[in-house]
Design an enzyme around this catalytic site. Structure first.
Site, PDB file in Angstrom:
ATOM      1  N   GLU A  46       0.852  -1.194   0.000  1.00 29.72           N
ATOM      2  CA  GLU A  46       0.000   0.000   0.000  1.00 29.72           C
ATOM      3  C   GLU A  46       0.876   1.228   0.000  1.00 29.72           C
ATOM      4  O   GLU A  46       1.924   1.260   0.645  1.00 29.72           O
ATOM      5  CB  GLU A  46      -0.913   0.043   1.221  1.00 29.72           C
ATOM      6  N   CYS A 240      -6.506   1.351   1.953  1.00 28.01           N
ATOM      7  CA  CYS A 240      -7.502   2.422   1.875  1.00 28.01           C
ATOM      8  C   CYS A 240      -7.278   3.350   0.688  1.00 28.01           C
ATOM      9  O   CYS A 240      -8.208   4.051   0.285  1.00 28.01           O
ATOM     10  CB  CYS A 240      -7.506   3.223   3.172  1.00 28.01           C
ATOM     11  N   ASN A 371     -11.742  -2.720  -1.009  1.00 29.12           N
ATOM     12  CA  ASN A 371     -10.694  -3.028  -0.025  1.00 29.12           C
ATOM     13  C   ASN A 371     -11.306  -3.530   1.271  1.00 29.12           C
ATOM     14  O   ASN A 371     -11.537  -4.708   1.443  1.00 29.12           O
ATOM     15  CB  ASN A 371      -9.808  -1.807   0.204  1.00 29.12           C
ATOM     16  N   GLU A 372     -11.660  -2.622   2.132  1.00 30.86           N
ATOM     17  CA  GLU A 372     -12.061  -3.029   3.479  1.00 30.86           C
ATOM     18  C   GLU A 372     -13.514  -2.611   3.693  1.00 30.86           C
ATOM     19  O   GLU A 372     -13.821  -1.858   4.599  1.00 30.86           O
ATOM     20  CB  GLU A 372     -11.129  -2.336   4.485  1.00 30.86           C
TER      21      GLU A 372
HETATM   22  O1  AHR Z   1      -2.665  -1.146   6.415  1.00 32.41           O
HETATM   23  C1  AHR Z   1      -3.158   0.099   6.756  1.00 32.41           C
HETATM   24  C2  AHR Z   1      -4.651   0.182   6.535  1.00 32.41           C
HETATM   25  O2  AHR Z   1      -5.305  -0.693   7.386  1.00 32.41           O
HETATM   26  C3  AHR Z   1      -5.126  -0.221   5.173  1.00 32.41           C
HETATM   27  O3  AHR Z   1      -5.092   0.814   4.282  1.00 32.41           O
HETATM   28  C4  AHR Z   1      -6.540  -0.622   5.414  1.00 32.41           C
HETATM   29  O4  AHR Z   1      -6.981  -1.600   4.506  1.00 32.41           O
HETATM   30  C5  AHR Z   1      -6.568  -1.043   6.846  1.00 32.41           C
HETATM   31  O5  AHR Z   1      -7.528  -0.367   7.532  1.00 32.41           O
END
Ligand code: AHR
Length: 656
Positions: A46, A240, A371-372
């Site tokens: 990331e 993110c 992603n999340e």
């Molecule tokens: O790894 C840091 C963050 O943690 C990432 O962007 C996200 O996917 C998670 O909340």
């Protein structure tokens, strides 16, 4: 040695030598179970902590195109009060409309006039290496030269060249510099030489030595650390950053292809996400774009796992949803990405890949949808993606999200829906204290192997608390993760992939810790956590072998004295036993390798250990906690072995 100490030491040695093993580890050496995914242990990349710009992407100039909202951020004007002339930011008649801002440097020749760039918290230069400078330059009046200089952090001039022959049309000019000293905090200076006026843009400085020596490429030492993991997959570009705090700031892969001056800058959400760690100079230039990510995967032998925005912004921020009639555009981006990666050269997107220099396919067979994310809107968006992708590319496995927590209501809701939908792979995230990892090694024992598979896509033990700036990449966290990974390995029928997160941290510019690998402008070190991931990855094996500790396969609750898992390497015929001793005392164990009648000599032990739970590595002591390899002299079908305190051990034994 004092005579008083000697008998005590002797007694201790004798006690150790004769102590009966407290535990028995029994491995069924000839009963292979579940197959382990060859891509089991991988990498999560990331763009956080200056992971791309200021990190993996080897560009040394920050804000090279003057496109930051403050066009001179990272730059300092050199226009002494006694000089005559000016440095101004302009946007009339730029060299490329996609990159509208540039600087005009006007000098009357009475004093140096120009600009200095600070790099990403300093420019790292090495004596003996070459640095390639380039810039778009146009003569406005008097055809002066452009002087290019490198200065050390203390103001010492390290090299200087003058570029001549600048015409009234924009053109790229280049020069190579050779600093006569090494400096982690150097600066780049561009000055008008003598009297005259120049327009300057896309000011760039790259080390000549990049990964595979590609011009404008990636930082070689950082890629090497990734390659050394022998990763099964590479998930990119986040995190993110995929989602964006609002949709306008989401990651759009199509905008990351082609000429770098046309890749439009985006504010990196980690620039402003944490008020306790603001980084106002953090932007994404996309010099490391999707083509480069695919290329990187190919270079390091990792299966590509791109994650795309699914029409939802980060739910910790706005949670903005795209308009219903726009969702089809997001889905189309996903379809086009598969074609870009795998399509024939006469397809629309396959042709673009070929034009970028890669006619062969990139063999994409996994794709992340969001992603999340969590909640009903996400499920609805996922269905739209899955419907279109499965119809056209049934061979591509889809990775779906289960929210940010490994067990809350959002997680349970996602899993229930994805089970109904027969989803392929669910991405679980877990940032928790070391105890959680030690206590949850049984987590996947109860998962249904016939249901969706698991991607432990983001995990990291937090020594203090999630997003605490005090978190450390210490040995205790690494041991906890290793214990947890034995549970993942034992359940390889369910868990298909795992990756630590985040990957990189720049010691001078991080927003989040812990991270797997730390760098400054010149140096790099791997953490104990990295070595755990590496031990598992490089000693993966092909099938799971049953293991019991004192006759018990797994302890469902609580912390164990010892953790173990085993696999079989079908190529070498080796049994690979991974053992974690989280305690302060060495543990002597009876090892029984059932099914074998003999064990060959020459077995190997790789041991990661330290004498304190808070032991860490650092730039100055990069291998304070690092694996040490030795041979196992006394292996037999039943033998005793001592696991040192606070250790992760991998034994590779051959027998029959
Ligand atoms: O790894 C840091 C963050 O943690 C990432 O962007 C996200 O996917 C998670 O909340």
């Amino acid at each position: 040695m004092s005579p008083l100490i000697r008998p005590i030491l002797l007694l201790t040695l004798l006690t150790k030598a004769t102590a009966a093993p407290a535990l028995t580890i029994e491995v069924q050496a000839t009963q292979p179970g579940a197959k382990i995914n060859p891509a089991m242990w991988g990498i999560f990349f990331e763009d956080i902590n200056f992971g791309a710009d200021g990190g993996l992407y080897a560009e040394l100039v920050k804000n090279r195109g003057f496109e930051f909202p403050e066009p001179l951020m990272g730059w300092f004007k050199i226009n002494p009060s006694h000089s005559q002339g000016e440095v101004t930011v302009r946007e009339d008649d730029p060299f490329n409309a996609a990159n509208p801002h540039y600087v005009r440097i006007e000098s009357h020749g009475t004093a140096p006039m120009g600009l200095s760039n600070e790099g990403f918290r300093g420019i790292g230069l090495r004596q003996g290496e070459a640095y390639n400078f380039s810039a778009q330059v146009r003569d406005v009046t008097d055809t002066p030269g452009l002087r290019v200089q490198l200065y050390g952090g203390d103001g010492t001039l390290l090299d200087s060249v003058v570029i001549q022959g600048i015409s009234t049309n924009w053109a790229k000019h280049t020069a190579t510099l050779h600093p006569h000293d090494t400096d982690p905090k150097a600066r780049l200076v561009v000055l008008v030489e003598g009297k005259g006026t120049l327009d300057v843009d896309m000011v760039s400085l790259f080390p000549e030595h990049t990964w595979k020596n590609r011009p404008g490429g990636l930082r070689a030492d950082m890629v090497q650390k990734l390659a050394d993991l022998k990763p099964g997959f590479l998930r990119f570009p986040g995190g993110c950053v995929v989602e964006g705090s609002v949709l306008a700031r989401r990651y759009q892969w199509k905008k990351t292809l082609g000429p770098i001056e046309e890749r439009q800058l985006l504010i990196n959400r980690w620039n402003y996400e944490f008020l306790h760690r603001p980084t106002p100079d953090y932007y994404q230039s996309f010099g490391l774009g999707f083509y480069e990510f695919f290329q990187l995967c190919e270079d390091i032998g990792a299966a590509p796992l791109p994650i795309l925005n699914c029409g939802m912004a980060c739910q910790f921020n706005s949670g903005e949803l795209c308009a219903p009639d726009e969702l089809t555009n997001y889905v189309q981006d996903a379809l086009d990405l598969v074609e870009f990666a795998n399509g024939p050269v006469d397809s629309v997107w396959g042709a673009k890949r070929a034009a970028l220099g890669h006619p062969a396919p990139f063999h994409l067979n996994m794709l992340g949808v969001g992603n999340e994310q969590w909640g009903p809107d996400y499920i609805a968006h996922y269905k739209a993606f899955a419907g279109a992708l499965k119809a056209r590319y049934p061979e591509v496995q889809l990775v779906s999200a289960a929210g940010p927590d490994p067990g809350d209501d959002r997680f349970k809701y996602a899993w229930a829906r994805f089970r109904e939908l027969h989803a392929d792979i669910i991405d679980e995230h877990c940032y928790a204290n070391p105890s959680w990892f030690f206590n949850n090694t049984h987590r996947y024992d109860e998962y249904d192997p016939a249901g969706p598979k698991v991607f432990m896509g983001e995990y990291a033990a937090q020594s203090v608390a999630i997003v605490s700036t005090k978190n450390q990449n210490n040995l205790e966290c690494a041991l906890a993760e290793a214990a947890y990974l034995t549970g993942l390995e034992r359940n390889a029928a369910v868990v298909r992939m795992a990756s630590y997160a985040p990957l990189f941290g720049n010691v001078d510019a991080w927003q989040w810790k812990p991270n797997l690998i730390w760098v400054d402008s010149l140096r790099i070190y791997a953490t104990p956590n990295y070595y755990v991931q590496q031990l598992f990855s490089r000693n993966r094996g092909d099938t799971v072998l049953p293991v019991t500790l004192d006759g018990v396969a797994t302890t469902p609750e609580g912390r164990q004295d010892l953790y173990a898992s085993a696999t079989h390497d079908d190529q070498t015929g080796e049994l690979i036993l991974k053992t974690v001793n989280p305690g302060a005392a060495a543990k002597t164990v009876t090892l029984k390798l059932d099914g074998w009648t003999q064990v060959q000599s020459g077995g190997r032990a790789m041991v990661l250990a330290g004498n304190r739970l808070d032991a860490v590595n650092s730039l100055d002591h990069p291998t304070a906690v690092a694996p040490v390899e030795s041979t196992v002299a006394d292996a037999a079908t039943t033998f005793t072995h001592t696991f040192p305190p606070y250790s992760v051990t991998v034994l590779r034994l051959k027998g029959q």
